[in-house]
Design a protein around this motif. Structure first.
Motif, short mmCIF file in Angstrom:
data_model
loop_
_atom_site.label_atom_id
_atom_site.label_comp_id
_atom_site.label_asym_id
_atom_site.label_seq_id
_atom_site.Cartn_x
_atom_site.Cartn_y
_atom_site.Cartn_z
N ARG A 142 133.30 69.78 88.40
CA ARG A 142 133.53 70.14 87.00
C ARG A 142 134.95 70.62 86.78
O ARG A 142 135.60 70.30 85.78
CB ARG A 142 132.53 71.23 86.56
CG ARG A 142 131.09 70.74 86.48
CD ARG A 142 130.14 71.86 86.10
NE ARG A 142 128.77 71.41 86.05
CZ ARG A 142 128.21 70.84 84.98
NH1 ARG A 142 128.93 70.66 83.88
NH2 ARG A 142 126.94 70.46 85.02
N ARG A 143 135.45 71.38 87.75
CA ARG A 143 136.82 71.86 87.65
C ARG A 143 137.80 70.68 87.69
O ARG A 143 138.79 70.65 86.94
CB ARG A 143 137.12 72.83 88.78
CG ARG A 143 138.46 73.53 88.67
CD ARG A 143 138.72 74.44 89.86
NE ARG A 143 137.61 75.36 90.08
CZ ARG A 143 137.51 76.16 91.14
NH1 ARG A 143 138.44 76.11 92.09
NH2 ARG A 143 136.48 76.98 91.26
N ALA B 245 141.10 69.27 93.53
CA ALA B 245 139.75 69.76 93.29
C ALA B 245 138.71 68.71 93.67
O ALA B 245 137.65 69.02 94.23
CB ALA B 245 139.60 70.17 91.82
N ASP C 206 130.57 72.88 91.08
CA ASP C 206 131.61 73.58 90.34
C ASP C 206 132.97 72.93 90.54
O ASP C 206 133.77 72.82 89.60
CB ASP C 206 131.66 75.04 90.78
CG ASP C 206 132.71 75.83 90.02
OD1 ASP C 206 132.59 75.91 88.78
OD2 ASP C 206 133.66 76.34 90.66
N ARG D 294 140.54 69.53 84.80
CA ARG D 294 141.96 69.32 85.06
C ARG D 294 142.40 67.93 84.62
O ARG D 294 143.51 67.74 84.13
CB ARG D 294 142.25 69.53 86.55
CG ARG D 294 142.08 70.96 87.03
CD ARG D 294 143.14 71.88 86.40
NE ARG D 294 143.04 73.25 86.86
CZ ARG D 294 143.66 73.73 87.94
NH1 ARG D 294 144.40 72.93 88.68
NH2 ARG D 294 143.52 75.00 88.27
#
Length: 1017
Positions: A867-868, A850, A864, A872
């Motif tokens: 943040r993802r 990511a 986004d 994780r």
């Protein structure tokens, strides 16, 4: 003398880098001040050569050489000497060399010592002294700084031999000479001079003993003189006792009792001791191992045999059969075979109820072989001796024993065992390609008569292929032959023959060393089991060494399963997953009770659990990208260690846990394995256990702990003669240092790792070292350099890095390429990395993926993705990787003019980097915060950032209540080192007590916790 070889003069000093650096520092300091240094070492180690090197290197002024003069006593006062030096120096720097200063008489030595302390009054003078190391340093010189010369490392002794013989020495002769010389350069040169050119080239047999009395006496020189008959007997008895001891020292009571047997009318005493001996408590030893050998070799033969006979009598009465038999054998008057004594020696060496170290058992087997007339049995005993030498961490002793075994006619099974030991020695300390071929040959020779041993040899061959980065050979080798024979409940190997101590032909089975000396990969971990009992002692053909079975070793294997079509197996030496980061909690995948982990993880009803087969099946499944089939088998391996304290079982469990991504289980098993190997005395296993611990800590993101274990692992690997293992530890140290602000340290470890990796074909160690260098570039803000280095490792082509490691470097490459403005280079490897992340073997991979996508994404998607990625990371754990993502996110936010959000992310990154000692990355975070006008305050967490990584480690342990001794044991350093760093910590932090230090560390940690909590809101 039997030869007439003319030895070329060596044109350079081999090794001695630390000693030359100390001398260079003395000479460089002459620009501003005077200085002095004492060089010491046993005869033959090169004290004179080092002084000559210093004189040849000095260009800033004159060189003055001082000797004691004819009366061995001039000059007589410090004032006279200083006057002499002042006149010689004038206005320029002066180097004064005094060789063999211990030969000066006491008044002259005192004058020299006092002059050394007042050199500043004579101008800019460097005083370089050499004193003998075969005796205690004279009290006059005890206050001066000392640099000690140790025996040459094998690689440096090898280079010296090549230089003086033009590389023409036969390989077997080379191994014998290096073993006989024991790192003493003068002795090595004397041995070469003794041989004829034909003997050096292996065309004629070597004289026995090669290091005879005359050769040893010539190297020892005047150090061998002894004033009285009583002192000569004491020295001889100590030297004789050392031959059957577990170390360089012997029991004082044993020596004195033997002297009484030697001369009943005497009243022996150990006070005062001859100056060549040292006493510590109830132990005696020679200051110089060379002198110990020379005293024994030059003694009158009748007196030497009498000393051994006296020692045998004392040891027999004391209930120590193995050393007693050895001394009895050395008391014989001729070299002729003595079958009965040879059989007894071999039988006692094979008896597991007899307490003895691997080294002592190896000495007994070798002596039994010398006394054996039957060629096959002699070869078998030499091979057993070589196996024990390898387990004792002495491959230098194993190789000549294997050469002796090769000279004897022997059946295929014995030749196979010898070839296996040779391959295992190469696997840890030689070209791994050669090791692979030797081990394959061993497997073929053992296949018919010893199928279980053949299977372990094949596993070790796969280990060698893994180390070389040859995936196809690794898979092919794992498929060779039948699976290892199941072991019974007692842990003994179930051989083809009903006797567990013998092979199918009735010959003794060999100690399985694949894990003890094999590389980290699909090879075996030695499984020491109960040695053959007394029931085998009567038959000399059953005089084998203690049973040890090998099981596959992959602990170091990167728990790096791959996506279908892209096999990325884990490597027992540096796991992909081990380094990539993995979950630190959770449970290990498990099978149903009794599951054997066959090709589908199917249960084999009624079968005895076979950890070797479980690990082998699980490894092959991972190599083929079948995690569903690998997990049941590897889970059984992890589960079995819960109730088993044997080192091999625990090492295997640590390996399997790393493959499965269970870092907590790997750390527990690795720590227990380390304790077990130390307790068992298996020196060859300690570096491996430390490897697994270092990998587990590195994978968990605990870089300081990984560094501590790798530092100790490096020391133990070098002591055990395992240069390949040492190269892997160097690579781990480079990776750990690459996150700290220590570029010189990274460069040093990278250079050392690559030197061995390139010479011995260690593709994995080379890839890790190159990755460490690139990560250091990236951390120091040089993305272009990092992208250039990493591109060679991860991009398709013949130069791509090791198959089990290169994917680990993909996130670094993507970051470097994106920052360097080369995002187009990342597409192919990022697709591959996405497939591997989806495979699920490494929990960190999803967060890294990511982050990579966020780096390459347009602004409307990057937010986004960052943040993802952080979410994780919260699931997977690992401070360092999470802090890297937070740093990149904070940079992105600052450049998008979102300062408030950027400040929070950058603060979180700084706290994370501080927590794991990532100084170079913390500097990036501080620079970004300063650019926002929000530089961190000097107190709290920021204060700890002023500490070095080692100081931070010590501060945290002390804050938790550990004593200095406990900290020293944990970090594998001396208490003096802890004391020194703790004083620095108190000075940097401005605290006066441990209580204040604990409060400051607690405040810093609480501050970090508050920041992280704020980030998650």
């Amino acid at each position: 003398m039997t030869g007439e070889t003319t030895v070329r003069t060596a044109v350079r000093i081999h090794g001695r880098s630390a000693q030359r650096e100390a001398v260079r520092a003395l000479l460089d300091g002459l620009r501003a001040r005077s200085g002095h240094l004492v060089v010491t070492g046993e005869p033959g180690l090169g004290r004179t050569a080092l002084l000559q090197w210093a004189a040849d290197s000095f260009r800033a002024g004159a060189v003055l050489r001082l000797g004691p003069g004819e009366d061995r006593g001039a000059p007589t006062t410090a004032g006279e000497l200083l006057t002499t030096l002042r006149k010689a120096a004038g206005e320029a720097p002066l180097l004064v060399c005094v060789d063999d200063a211990h030969l000066w008489d006491a008044p002259a030595r005192s004058a020299l010592s006092h002059a050394a302390e007042r050199l500043h009054t004579a101008g800019r003078v460097a005083l370089l002294l050499s004193v003998a190391g075969h005796r205690a340093v004279d009290p006059e010189f005890a206050r001066l700084p000392v640099v000690r010369l140790d025996p040459l490392a094998p690689s440096h002794a090898d280079a010296l031999l090549d230089e003086v013989t033009d590389g023409s020495t036969d390989p077997a002769v080379r191994e014998h000479l290096l073993a006989e010389a024991e790192g003493n350069p003068a002795l090595l040169l004397a041995l070469v001079r003794r041989l004829t050119p034909a003997e050096l080239r292996g065309l004629r047999p070597l004289p026995r003993p090669t290091a005879d009395a005359g050769t040893l006496a010539a190297v020892a020189g005047s150090a061998l003189t002894c004033p009285s008959a009583d002192a000569r007997d004491l020295l001889l008895t100590v030297a004789a006792a050392v031959r059957a001891a577990d170390g360089p020292d012997v029991d004082t009571r044993l020596v004195l009792d033997a002297l009484r047997h030697l001369d009943p009318a005497s009243a022996p005493t150990a006070n005062p001791l001859p100056d060549v001996l040292a006493g510590a408590g109830d132990r005696l030893r020679f200051h110089s191992p060379l002198l110990c050998r020379a005293v024994h070799a030059t003694a009158a033969p009748d007196r030497r045999r009498a000393a051994h006979r006296a020692l045998a009598d004392v040891l027999e009465a004391d209930g120590q059969p193995l050393p007693a038999l050895l001394h009895r054998s050395w008391s014989l008057s001729g070299p002729a075979p003595v079958a009965r004594l040879a059989d007894r020696l071999a039988a006692v060496a094979a008896d597991g109820t007899t307490p003895a170290s691997h080294g002592l058992r190896g000495t007994a087997y070798a002596r039994a072989a010398e006394l054996t007339a039957d060629a096959p049995v002699r070869a078998e005993r030499y091979t057993a001796a070589a196996e024990q030498a390898l387990l004792a961490g002495r491959p230098d002793r194993a190789r000549p024993l294997l050469a002796a075994a090769r000279d004897c006619a022997a059946p295929a099974v014995v030749r196979g065992r010898a070839e296996r030991v040779r391959g295992l020695a190469e696997l840890r300390d030689g070209p791994v390609g050669d090791a692979h071929q030797s081990l394959l040959l061993a497997a073929s020779l053992l296949a018919e008569d010893a199928p279980a041993e053949a299977a372990s040899a094949a596993l070790a061959a796969a280990d060698a292929a893994w180390a070389a980065g040859d995936l196809s050979s690794c898979l092919a080798t794992l498929s060779l032959g039948p699976a290892p024979v199941p072991r019974d409940a007692a842990g003994m190997l179930g051989p083809a023959a009903p006797d567990a101590a013998t092979g199918a032909d009735g010959l003794p089975g060999a100690v399985d060393l694949a894990g003890a000396v094999g590389g980290a990969g699909p090879g075996g971990v030695p499984v020491p089991t109960d040695p053959p009992g007394p029931r085998h002692a009567a038959d000399p053909r059953h005089a084998a060494d203690p049973r040890q079975v090998v099981a596959p070793r992959h602990a170091t294997v990167p728990g790096h399963a791959t996506v279908p079509g892209h096999a990325t197996p884990g490597y027992a030496a540096v796991p992909s997953a081990v380094l990539a980061g993995g979950r630190t909690g959770g449970t290990t995948p498990r099978t149903e009770a009794g599951a054997r982990g066959g090709p589908g993880g199917t249960r084999v009803c009624g079968a005895v659990p076979d950890p070797v087969r479980d690990h082998r099946v699980g490894m092959r499944a991972l190599l083929e990208g079948r995690l569903d089939r690998a997990a049941p088998s590897l889970g059984q391996v992890v589960e079995r260690a819960r109730t088993d304290d044997r080192p091999e079982t625990l090492l295997r469990a640590a390996s399997a846990a790393l493959l499965l991504g269970n870092v907590d289980a790997a750390r527990r098993a690795g720590a227990r394995a380390l304790a077990a190997t130390r307790q068992s005395g298996s020196e060859a296993l300690v570096p491996q256990a430390l490897e697994y611990l270092a990998y587990a800590e590195l994978r968990a993101g605990r870089h300081p702990q990984a560094r501590a274990h790798a530092e100790e692992g490096l020391r133990t690997a070098l002591r055990a003669g395992q240069r390949n293992t040492a190269a892997h530890h160097q690579a781990v140290l480079a990776l750990a240092a690459s996150i700290e602000d220590e570029p010189a340290t990274v460069a040093r470890h990278v250079t050392a790792a690559l030197a061995t990796a390139r010479r011995h074909g260690l593709a994995q160690a080379a890839t890790l070292a190159e990755w460490a260098a690139a990560r250091a570039d990236l951390g120091r803000g040089r993305p272009q350099d990092a992208a250039d280095r990493l591109g060679l490792l991860v991009l398709p082509g013949p130069g791509r890095g090791h198959f089990a490691v290169w994917r680990l470097a993909v996130p670094c490459f993507v970051e470097a390429a994106a920052l360097a403005g080369r995002p187009e280079d990342t597409h192919e490897v990022l697709t591959d990395f996405a497939g591997w992340a989806a495979f699920g073997a490494d929990p960190q991979a999803a967060a890294q993926l990511a982050r990579c996508h966020a780096l390459l994404a347009p602004p409307d998607r990057a937010d986004d993705l960052y943040r993802r990625a952080l979410a994780r990371h919260d699931e997977a754990g690992g401070d360092f990787e999470r802090a890297r993502t937070a740093l990149l996110y904070g940079k992105w936010l600052r450049r998008r003019r979102r300062p408030r959000e950027a400040r929070g992310r950058l603060g979180t990154a700084l706290a994370g980097f501080d927590r794991c000692g990532a100084g170079v990355w913390a500097a990036q975070a501080r620079a970004e915060l300063r650019a926002l006008g929000a530089a961190p305050q000097g107190g709290g967490a920021g204060t700890l950032t002023g500490l070095t990584p080692q100081q931070l480690r010590i501060a945290r342990h002390v804050a938790e209540g550990a004593t200095n001794r406990e900290v020293a044991l944990t970090l594998a350093v001396s208490t003096r080192t802890v004391d020194y760093h703790l004083r620095k910590v108190f000075a940097v932090l401005g605290v006066r007590s441990r209580l204040e230090l604990a409060r400051m560390v607690e405040h810093a940690d609480r501050t970090r916790g508050d920041r992280r909590a704020g980030d998650r809101m």
